[in-house]
Design a protein around this motif. Structure first.
Motif, PDB file in Angstrom:
ATOM      1  N   GLY A   1       0.939  10.922  -7.024  1.00 47.06           N
ATOM      2  CA  GLY A   1      -0.127  11.914  -6.966  1.00 47.06           C
ATOM      3  C   GLY A   1      -1.291  11.626  -7.883  1.00 47.06           C
ATOM      4  O   GLY A   1      -2.300  12.340  -7.850  1.00 47.06           O
ATOM      5  N   ARG A   2      -1.185  10.605  -8.739  1.00 43.74           N
ATOM      6  CA  ARG A   2      -2.303  10.268  -9.614  1.00 43.74           C
ATOM      7  C   ARG A   2      -3.400   9.586  -8.803  1.00 43.74           C
ATOM      8  O   ARG A   2      -3.135   8.918  -7.797  1.00 43.74           O
ATOM      9  N   ALA A   3      -4.630   9.753  -9.244  1.00 40.39           N
ATOM     10  CA  ALA A   3      -5.748   9.104  -8.548  1.00 40.39           C
ATOM     11  C   ALA A   3      -5.609   7.591  -8.687  1.00 40.39           C
ATOM     12  O   ALA A   3      -5.446   7.079  -9.800  1.00 40.39           O
ATOM     13  N   PRO A   4      -5.647   6.852  -7.589  1.00 35.12           N
ATOM     14  CA  PRO A   4      -5.493   5.402  -7.684  1.00 35.12           C
ATOM     15  C   PRO A   4      -6.724   4.748  -8.296  1.00 35.12           C
ATOM     16  O   PRO A   4      -7.830   5.273  -8.224  1.00 35.12           O
ATOM     17  N   ASN A   5      -6.505   3.608  -8.957  1.00 31.92           N
ATOM     18  CA  ASN A   5      -7.597   2.833  -9.524  1.00 31.92           C
ATOM     19  C   ASN A   5      -8.174   1.959  -8.413  1.00 31.92           C
ATOM     20  O   ASN A   5      -7.765   0.819  -8.214  1.00 31.92           O
ATOM     21  N   THR A   6      -9.127   2.543  -7.670  1.00 34.53           N
ATOM     22  CA  THR A   6      -9.614   1.901  -6.444  1.00 34.53           C
ATOM     23  C   THR A   6     -11.070   1.486  -6.591  1.00 34.53           C
ATOM     24  O   THR A   6     -11.885   2.228  -7.126  1.00 34.53           O
ATOM     25  N   THR A   7     -11.352   0.298  -6.105  1.00 38.65           N
ATOM     26  CA  THR A   7     -12.732  -0.184  -6.025  1.00 38.65           C
ATOM     27  C   THR A   7     -12.980  -0.660  -4.602  1.00 38.65           C
ATOM     28  O   THR A   7     -12.482  -1.706  -4.193  1.00 38.65           O
TER      29      THR A   7
ATOM     30  N   ALA B   1       0.829  -1.210   0.000  1.00 38.69           N
ATOM     31  CA  ALA B   1       0.000   0.000   0.000  1.00 38.69           C
ATOM     32  C   ALA B   1       0.864   1.261   0.000  1.00 38.69           C
ATOM     33  O   ALA B   1       0.581   2.224  -0.725  1.00 38.69           O
ATOM     34  N   PHE B   2       1.924   1.257   0.808  1.00 39.78           N
ATOM     35  CA  PHE B   2       2.789   2.444   0.836  1.00 39.78           C
ATOM     36  C   PHE B   2       3.528   2.597  -0.494  1.00 39.78           C
ATOM     37  O   PHE B   2       3.625   3.706  -1.046  1.00 39.78           O
ATOM     38  N   ALA B   3       4.051   1.492  -1.023  1.00 38.81           N
ATOM     39  CA  ALA B   3       4.757   1.561  -2.303  1.00 38.81           C
ATOM     40  C   ALA B   3       3.823   2.030  -3.410  1.00 38.81           C
ATOM     41  O   ALA B   3       4.228   2.786  -4.308  1.00 38.81           O
ATOM     42  N   GLN B   4       2.560   1.617  -3.366  1.00 37.49           N
ATOM     43  CA  GLN B   4       1.597   2.051  -4.393  1.00 37.49           C
ATOM     44  C   GLN B   4       1.389   3.565  -4.323  1.00 37.49           C
ATOM     45  O   GLN B   4       1.291   4.233  -5.346  1.00 37.49           O
ATOM     46  N   HIS B   5       1.327   4.123  -3.097  1.00 40.56           N
ATOM     47  CA  HIS B   5       1.180   5.574  -2.961  1.00 40.56           C
ATOM     48  C   HIS B   5       2.386   6.289  -3.552  1.00 40.56           C
ATOM     49  O   HIS B   5       2.254   7.355  -4.157  1.00 40.56           O
TER      50      HIS B   5
ATOM     51  N   GLY C   1       3.998  -1.465 -15.636  1.00 43.04           N
ATOM     52  CA  GLY C   1       5.262  -1.158 -14.975  1.00 43.04           C
ATOM     53  C   GLY C   1       5.077  -0.754 -13.521  1.00 43.04           C
ATOM     54  O   GLY C   1       5.890  -1.098 -12.655  1.00 43.04           O
ATOM     55  N   GLN C   2       3.994  -0.018 -13.236  1.00 41.09           N
ATOM     56  CA  GLN C   2       3.745   0.375 -11.847  1.00 41.09           C
ATOM     57  C   GLN C   2       3.569  -0.855 -10.953  1.00 41.09           C
ATOM     58  O   GLN C   2       3.978  -0.858  -9.788  1.00 41.09           O
ATOM     59  N   SER C   3       2.985  -1.909 -11.495  1.00 38.02           N
ATOM     60  CA  SER C   3       2.775  -3.129 -10.711  1.00 38.02           C
ATOM     61  C   SER C   3       4.114  -3.750 -10.321  1.00 38.02           C
ATOM     62  O   SER C   3       4.345  -4.085  -9.154  1.00 38.02           O
ATOM     63  N   LEU C   4       5.036  -3.875 -11.306  1.00 35.66           N
ATOM     64  CA  LEU C   4       6.331  -4.491 -11.009  1.00 35.66           C
ATOM     65  C   LEU C   4       7.119  -3.658 -10.008  1.00 35.66           C
ATOM     66  O   LEU C   4       7.713  -4.175  -9.055  1.00 35.66           O
ATOM     67  N   VAL C   5       7.122  -2.318 -10.219  1.00 36.17           N
ATOM     68  CA  VAL C   5       7.897  -1.455  -9.321  1.00 36.17           C
ATOM     69  C   VAL C   5       7.287  -1.450  -7.917  1.00 36.17           C
ATOM     70  O   VAL C   5       8.002  -1.527  -6.909  1.00 36.17           O
ATOM     71  N   THR C   6       5.955  -1.397  -7.832  1.00 35.48           N
ATOM     72  CA  THR C   6       5.292  -1.381  -6.523  1.00 35.48           C
ATOM     73  C   THR C   6       5.619  -2.643  -5.725  1.00 35.48           C
ATOM     74  O   THR C   6       6.028  -2.574  -4.561  1.00 35.48           O
ATOM     75  N   LEU C   7       5.448  -3.789  -6.381  1.00 33.77           N
ATOM     76  CA  LEU C   7       5.666  -5.040  -5.646  1.00 33.77           C
ATOM     77  C   LEU C   7       7.132  -5.250  -5.307  1.00 33.77           C
ATOM     78  O   LEU C   7       7.469  -5.775  -4.236  1.00 33.77           O
ATOM     79  N   TRP C   8       8.037  -4.830  -6.205  1.00 32.82           N
ATOM     80  CA  TRP C   8       9.466  -5.013  -5.882  1.00 32.82           C
ATOM     81  C   TRP C   8       9.874  -4.094  -4.732  1.00 32.82           C
ATOM     82  O   TRP C   8      10.581  -4.516  -3.811  1.00 32.82           O
ATOM     83  N   LEU C   9       9.438  -2.814  -4.773  1.00 27.84           N
ATOM     84  CA  LEU C   9       9.768  -1.904  -3.672  1.00 27.84           C
ATOM     85  C   LEU C   9       9.239  -2.450  -2.348  1.00 27.84           C
ATOM     86  O   LEU C   9       9.912  -2.385  -1.313  1.00 27.84           O
TER      87      LEU C   9
END
Length: 557
Positions: free
Chosen positions: A436-442, A427-431, A451-459
């Motif tokens: 600053g972009r609006a998250p794709n939240t449901t 959650a922190f890495a996703q932020h 790419g955001q997925s790979l970087v978020t999970l690796w971080l």
């Protein structure tokens, strides 16, 4: 003169002359004693105390009690050796300790029961009638012999909670009443064993009574929201619920200890009454103690007070008013006071994530806020509700909009703790990667793709050894094309991206971190696909997910 001291004349005048006693000669001084004979008690009280010490020593060395203690300590050793045994919440550990101390309570019951029935088992009941002590005095000695056992269990419980308090990441503090419940249960078990043996002179009565107590405890555990569970030795909570601050748990532990002690006093006096101690005093003790136990039992079983319910609703829906915050560099951590020290573990993860991001992302202001969830109770069942809209409104009022959600669980001690740890990191890495972009939240889920997925999970995974272990644990328990990371809220990613991150974790962290810093803007761009990101990170591209529903999590991105 004969050598045995009799005169030869007397021996020569037949049996009548031999039975005639010699005149006694008065003497002065201390009469001779046989040093090999045991000292006789100077009073019945001294006799009871002497017998109580003997029975206590035999009780502490009884195989049933020793086996139960070894089993209990063995569970703690197993937990220490094979479990992470870190980050304990002490007010909950004091509660968990009560369940483990049921083992020595059962051992005490069996040992005491066999000790009281020892004359019946050996067929020596008639011999005891010739002893100095009355039957009720021997029963009193057995009752007193239970006290050292309860004291030993109290020392054991204190040692256990001290050990937990010294572990890394320990938070909160145990309540004295919760710690006293285990030894009080052992005391009550021993006294109950004396009473049962006094009422029924049969060895079989002990295991049968113990079985009934065990069934009652299990039944109480099946109804964790019922006030009736407090009538047993311990009250077990729903272990699936979230860890709450101690003030919101509504556990009348003090009343419960009073209930157990009064019950032990009443049953002990009843055993004395049954064994022959008559009098108004003992009858009054039985009546008053049992009446007190009944009153305390009824008081502890009352429904949750309205003030506690209201405080719980505030803590769940708008926790900012109940929490304290600390700031470390660019991150503010807010938590309920008992959990505030947990910010040290959160900050380790945050620092591990921010180490590999550009300065502009590192210097943004972030807030981490602890959240708890409520349980909608219906009979013996409960449903968890997560009021994410209320949380967002509360953060806006507190000026911490977009705060990252942290739960109460932490570490690698079990699947739930693993999921909480990697969930917070993701959650922190996703932020950070959202920039600053609006998250794709449901609802409670936030989707990350490409790419955001790979970087978020690796971080998230490389931040600390615990987060890396938690990611692997989560992957080993997941199936399908999408994987959710978290407990209260989740970060959802495609399985292929998560597996690519597992491969990245096998590469040097510095190399991958440098690649991420160098290509940060491109990697976190929502238009960058997983295949393009994998190429930038120097690994083989993950296969695109096929299917529908969750398996097509990022279809169209």
């Amino acid at each position: 003169m004969r050598q045995d001291g009799t005169s030869g004349t007397a021996a020569q005048h037949g049996p009548e002359a031999e039975t005639k006693p010699e005149p006694l000669t008065p003497t002065t001084g201390t009469p001779p004693t046989n040093p090999s004979s045991p000292a006789s008690p100077s009073s019945p009280t001294a006799g009871v105390l002497t017998l109580a010490r003997t029975e206590a020593r035999r009780l502490l060395l009884h195989p049933a009690l020793l086996a139960s203690l070894v089993l209990c300590v063995g569970l703690w050793v197993y937990d220490t050796v094979f479990g992470p045994a870190a980050y304990p919440v002490l007010h909950d550990e004091a509660r968990f300790l009560q369940v483990q101390l049921l083992l020595p309570a059962a051992g005490t019951f069996l040992a005491v029961h066999l000790a009281v029935l020892r004359p019946a088992r050996d067929g020596t009941d008639a011999w005891f009638e010739a002893l100095v002590l009355e039957p009720w005095q021997r029963v009193a000695a057995h009752l007193l012999a239970v006290l050292p056992v309860a004291g030993a269990v109290a020392v054991l419980a204190g040692a256990r909670i001290t050990w937990l308090a010294l572990l890394p990441g320990a938070v909160s503090a145990p309540a004295a009443a919760e710690l006293a419940t285990g030894p009080a249960a052992v005391l009550l078990a021993g006294v109950l064993a004396v009473l049962v043996a006094t009422l029924i002179r049969s060895v079989a009565a002990g295991p049968i009574t113990l079985g009934i107590l065990g069934i009652a405890t299990v039944v109480g555990a099946l109804f964790p929201f019922s006030g009736r569970r407090w009538w047993g030795l311990i009250a077990i909570e729903d272990e699936m619920r979230d860890l709450l601050p101690s003030g919101l748990a509504h556990r009348p532990a003090g009343l419960h200890v009073l209930y157990l002690v009064l019950l032990a006093v009443g049953l002990g006096a009843a055993a004395l009454l049954r064994s022959g101690l008559r009098g108004r005093t003992v009858t009054a003790v039985v009546a008053l103690a049992l009446a007190g136990a009944l009153t305390a039992g009824a008081a502890q079983s009352r429904p949750e007070p309205g003030a506690v319910t209201a405080a719980g609703e505030r803590a769940v829906n708008s926790p900012s008013g109940e929490q304290r915050c600390v700031r470390r560099e660019s991150v503010t951590y807010c938590a309920f006071p008992e959990y505030l020290d947990r910010h040290r573990q959160w900050s380790e993860v945050v620092d591990g994530i921010l180490r590999w991001v550009p300065d502009e992302a590192k210097e943004r202001r972030y807030t981490v806020r602890q959240h708890i969830v409520s349980l909608v109770k219906s009979g013996g069942l409960a449903q968890i509700t997560i009021p994410v809209d209320n949380w967002a409104a509360d953060d806006r009022r507190a000026g911490t909009e977009g705060a990252v959600v942290a739960g109460s669980a932490w570490g690698n001690d079990g699947d739930y703790a693993n999921d909480a740890t990697i969930g917070f990191a993701a959650a922190f890495a996703q932020h950070v990667t959202a920039a600053g972009r609006a998250p794709n939240t449901t609802g409670t889920s936030t989707r990350v793709c490409g790419g955001q997925s790979l970087v978020t999970l690796w971080l998230a995974a490389q931040a600390t050894p615990e987060t890396a272990s938690a990611l692997r644990s989560r992957m080993s328990r997941s199936f399908g094309g999408a994987v959710g990371f978290g407990t209260l809220t989740t970060v959802d990613a495609e399985r292929g991206d998560a597996e690519a991150v597992l491969r990245l974790l096998e590469r040097p962290t510095e190399e991958t971190g440098a690649r991420i810093k160098r290509s940060w803007n491109e990697l976190t761009d929502p238009a960058t696909t997983s295949q393009q990101a994998a190429q930038l990170l120097g690994i083989s591209a993950p296969a695109p997910e096929q299917g529908a529903g969750e398996d097509a999590l990022c279809a169209g991105n």
